[in-house]
Design a protein around this motif. Structure first.
Motif: not given
Length: 212
Positions: A181, A162-163, A185, A158
């Motif tokens: 976003v 996400f990265s 992060w 995940w």
């Protein structure tokens, strides 16, 4: 086992929060050209506050040095790439803060001759360049770091996904709508490193932490 000091996470958090607050507080005109905003920006009443926020942003950008230095512990291409990109991100953000802050200094020291003699579209243009350097420039480099980590640092699935998404958002930050976003992060990833979270299963490189 490769270790990353908690100071790396703290550095990322300082950068993300500090440069964002500095950018927003300085209030340099950008985005769509709005004459009223530019006219307000050349008003002497806000100079001290704006310059203070630009300095805050410049100082906060140095957090990327701690972030990159911590990631350098990963070693090899990943560690050296993260370190080099982090140094570049810190440098370009400081340059941007001084472009934006330098505009304020020029307006303050130049007096009425500058405030009345420089066309507002020129003020806007210089300010926008400073904004892009201070906020979007470092996000470009950190975005690449995020993608490199996703590909090579053995993150959980995940977090790797996400990265990658956040990395692309950082690279595309000049469009501005990608900012939320990217910032989320930075807060999540920085928080995990600062907290000392670790993952040991199925990782080529384990992102564990040691005290700062």
């Amino acid at each position: 086992m490769d270790t990353i000091p908690r100071s790396a996470g703290i550095g990322l958090l300082v950068y993300a929060v500090g440069t964002t607050v500095g950018f927003a507080g300085a209030g340099g005109p950008g985005g769509d050209y709005e004459p009223d905003i530019v006219a307000g920006y050349v008003d002497p009443s806000h100079y001290a506050t704006s310059l203070g926020f630009w300095y805050l942003g410049a100082l906060a950008a140095l957090g990327l040095l701690a972030f990159g230095h911590g990631l350098r512990r990963l070693g090899g291409v990943v560690g050296e790439t993260a370190w080099g990109l982090s140094v570049a991100g810190a440098a370009i953000s400081v340059v941007g803060a001084f472009v934006g802050g330098g505009l304020v200094v020029a307006l303050a020291e130049g007096g009425d001759a500058v405030r009345q003699g420089v066309p507002h579209p020129v003020i806007y243009t210089i300010s926008e360049i400073g904004n892009l350097l201070a906020l979007c420039g470092p996000a470009f480099f950190v975005g690449v770091v995020a993608i490199v980590l996703a590909a090579r640092a053995g993150l959980s699935r995940w977090l790797a996904v996400f990265s990658v998404v956040a990395g692309l958002c950082g690279i595309l930050l000049p469009f501005y709508f990608t900012i939320p976003v990217y910032l989320v992060w930075a807060l999540v990833f920085g928080g995990r490193l600062a907290r000392g979270s670790r993952r040991t299963e199925g990782a080529d490189v384990v992102l564990s932490t040691t005290p700062a």
